[in-house]
Design an enzyme around this catalytic site. Sequence first.
Site, PDB file in Angstrom:
ATOM      1  N   TYR A  80       0.852  -1.196   0.000  1.00  0.00           N
ATOM      2  CA  TYR A  80       0.000   0.000   0.000  1.00  0.00           C
ATOM      3  C   TYR A  80       0.885   1.241   0.000  1.00  0.00           C
ATOM      4  O   TYR A  80       0.635   2.200  -0.726  1.00  0.00           O
ATOM      5  CB  TYR A  80      -0.909  -0.002   1.231  1.00  0.00           C
ATOM      6  N   PHE A 132      -8.463  19.329 -24.841  1.00  0.00           N
ATOM      7  CA  PHE A 132      -8.851  17.923 -24.924  1.00  0.00           C
ATOM      8  C   PHE A 132     -10.120  17.769 -24.097  1.00  0.00           C
ATOM      9  O   PHE A 132     -10.306  18.481 -23.103  1.00  0.00           O
ATOM     10  CB  PHE A 132      -7.735  16.988 -24.433  1.00  0.00           C
ATOM     11  N   THR A 133     -10.983  16.847 -24.500  1.00  0.00           N
ATOM     12  CA  THR A 133     -12.321  16.726 -23.882  1.00  0.00           C
ATOM     13  C   THR A 133     -12.273  16.712 -22.350  1.00  0.00           C
ATOM     14  O   THR A 133     -12.935  17.508 -21.689  1.00  0.00           O
ATOM     15  CB  THR A 133     -13.033  15.449 -24.377  1.00  0.00           C
ATOM     16  N   ASP A 222       0.832  18.702 -21.484  1.00  0.00           N
ATOM     17  CA  ASP A 222       0.121  17.421 -21.544  1.00  0.00           C
ATOM     18  C   ASP A 222       0.953  16.525 -22.454  1.00  0.00           C
ATOM     19  O   ASP A 222       0.989  16.709 -23.679  1.00  0.00           O
ATOM     20  CB  ASP A 222      -1.293  17.624 -22.098  1.00  0.00           C
ATOM     21  N   LYS A 265      -1.182   6.001 -22.854  1.00  0.00           N
ATOM     22  CA  LYS A 265      -0.575   6.371 -24.139  1.00  0.00           C
ATOM     23  C   LYS A 265       0.933   6.434 -23.949  1.00  0.00           C
ATOM     24  O   LYS A 265       1.664   5.583 -24.412  1.00  0.00           O
ATOM     25  CB  LYS A 265      -1.142   7.709 -24.604  1.00  0.00           C
ATOM     26  N   ARG A 388     -14.784  12.722 -33.401  1.00  0.00           N
ATOM     27  CA  ARG A 388     -14.058  13.832 -32.786  1.00  0.00           C
ATOM     28  C   ARG A 388     -14.595  15.109 -33.406  1.00  0.00           C
ATOM     29  O   ARG A 388     -14.015  15.704 -34.279  1.00  0.00           O
ATOM     30  CB  ARG A 388     -12.545  13.713 -33.016  1.00  0.00           C
ATOM     31  N   PHE A 454     -20.478  12.243 -25.307  1.00  0.00           N
ATOM     32  CA  PHE A 454     -20.096  11.290 -26.353  1.00  0.00           C
ATOM     33  C   PHE A 454     -19.819   9.895 -25.795  1.00  0.00           C
ATOM     34  O   PHE A 454     -19.906   8.916 -26.511  1.00  0.00           O
ATOM     35  CB  PHE A 454     -18.875  11.796 -27.132  1.00  0.00           C
TER      36      PHE A 454
HETATM   37  N1  F0G Z   1      -4.683  14.241 -22.820  1.00  0.00           N
HETATM   38  C1  F0G Z   1      -4.666  13.766 -24.069  1.00  0.00           C
HETATM   39  C2  F0G Z   1      -3.903  14.495 -25.117  1.00  0.00           C
HETATM   40  C3  F0G Z   1      -5.331  12.566 -24.369  1.00  0.00           C
HETATM   41  O1  F0G Z   1      -5.271  12.101 -25.613  1.00  0.00           O
HETATM   42  C4  F0G Z   1      -6.027  11.892 -23.348  1.00  0.00           C
HETATM   43  C5  F0G Z   1      -6.799  10.695 -23.640  1.00  0.00           C
HETATM   44  C6  F0G Z   1      -6.014  12.428 -22.059  1.00  0.00           C
HETATM   45  C7  F0G Z   1      -5.325  13.607 -21.827  1.00  0.00           C
HETATM   46  C8  F0G Z   1      -6.730  11.762 -20.935  1.00  0.00           C
HETATM   47  O2  F0G Z   1      -6.064  10.604 -20.572  1.00  0.00           O
HETATM   48  O3  F0G Z   1      -7.675   8.754 -21.053  1.00  0.00           O
HETATM   49  O4  F0G Z   1      -5.737   8.430 -19.508  1.00  0.00           O
HETATM   50  O5  F0G Z   1      -7.657   9.809 -18.836  1.00  0.00           O
HETATM   51  N2  F0G Z   1      -7.236  10.369 -24.788  1.00  0.00           N
HETATM   52  C9  F0G Z   1      -8.008   9.189 -25.094  1.00  0.00           C
HETATM   53  C10 F0G Z   1      -8.330   9.133 -26.560  1.00  0.00           C
HETATM   54  C11 F0G Z   1      -9.222   9.015 -24.261  1.00  0.00           C
HETATM   55  O6  F0G Z   1      -8.924   8.140 -26.975  1.00  0.00           O
HETATM   56  O7  F0G Z   1      -7.989  10.021 -27.324  1.00  0.00           O
HETATM   57  P1  F0G Z   1      -6.827   9.333 -19.965  1.00  0.00           P
END
Ligand code: F0G
Length: 481
Positions: A80, A132-133, A222, A265, A388, A454
Amino acid sequence: MPEIKFYKHENIPMEMHKVKIVQKLNLLPVKDRVKKMDEAGYNTFQLHNGDIFMDMLTDSGVNAMSDNMQSAMLRADDAYAGSETFYRMNKKLTELFEMKWFLPAHQGRACENILAIRFVKPDNVVVMNYHFTTAKAHITRLGGLVEELVIEDGLKSKSDLPFKGNIDLIRLENYLKENKDNVAFLRIEAGTNLIGGQPISYENMKEACKIAKQYNITTVLDASLLQDNIYFIKVRENSMKDKTTKEILRMIADLFDIIYFSGRKFGFARGGGILVRDEEMFHSMEDLIPMFEGFLTYGGMSVKEMEAMTVGFDESIDFDVISQAPQFIKYTVEKLDKYGVPMITPGGGLGAHIDAKEMLKHIPQEEYPAGALACAMYICGGIRGMERGTLSEERNRDGSERLASMELLRLAFPRRVFTLSQAEYVIDRVKWLYDHKELVGGLRFVHEPETLRFFTGRLEPTSNWPEKLAEAYMKEFGEDQ
Ligand code: F0G
């Protein structure tokens, strides 16, 4: 990846790895796919993976691991608190980024949550090249706003600019001059997710950070898609071509106060984290990790994934590894562009992107052409991509629809996953769909969640176009395809 030269054949991208473990694929007949799409509420996130032939939804958490990554999982130290796995991971990150302080988190958006809580107050602005979303959702949830300053070409589908993710430095300077007291931080996304995986140059990042420092603004990178961006800096930025990928990574890292990443990623496993240069800044966020993520030596991640990621970080700067997806994307984009399909050019990282607004001119943006194209692509080939565009936006504060600047269907190329014959299949089915584009119709919401709609929203077609499209497809390829 060195370019392997062919004797009597044009050069094609070559995989610098071989397959060791495989997962069987299943191609459902087209009639069944129409049914599955309906059951999924015309949202490709709601499909079951077993019903998909080519899963090109994302590169997140679905990159193929190497033998070295898998074997590292065996030495994971379950504890832990104080897990040796954490210290190994921290050491590797320090070696690569030279940032001493590390906050682990379960994935990228968790880092965005922590950063938003720490820095964003109501009506504060986060300035960025592009949003980013999930980053935006965390900022706006706390009453903040985003200001996007990507260069004009970044929002054009066709361009031959090598770095369409660059931030407009003049607009940045002007914006900060006028609004510096209201800016929470500068966020640079390298590369940009929502505008076609387009990279940002080292020079542009350097100048942007210099301007931010002049106005005493915290700089945040990022780095989720940094591996692709490093590849593009090496091959497209002349002044950087003789640098090693490791040197490029360090030069970028040196520009920023904070770096966060999705380990789904960058690192090719599942997790994430925030690197912080300054000790005091680290302490100002430290208590948020046990509250939202887990103890400070695992942050919600499995220690097995952390071990794999530690090896994966090195692979994220291995030129053989990081060349593969961009080269496959380039191959796909160039072939489809030549055929006339409106592709985002030049090909970037992450995936091949189709301009749905251009391809489906007959569908108004309010009927989500990119979402419709994603459904059509699943029906016509069992290929799952990701919308997208406007569906991926949230409504304006007054409830009106926010039409996205770009309306894209993304066909992601997770790293080391697909073969070139699979890419050829995708190219073929996109061509067929392009030639039958008038058969694709619009979508409308049946269930529309307020945030990140989405992911979980349900839609329906505006007519019986899915059945008609499937009929034409069956006529071409037969019932079993
Ligand atoms: N920043 C970028 C540039 C991303 O592409 C993503 C995730 C995140 C932050 C968030 O990271 O998913 O680990 O919470 N992109 C995914 C995609 C969801 O399919 O493009 P996460």
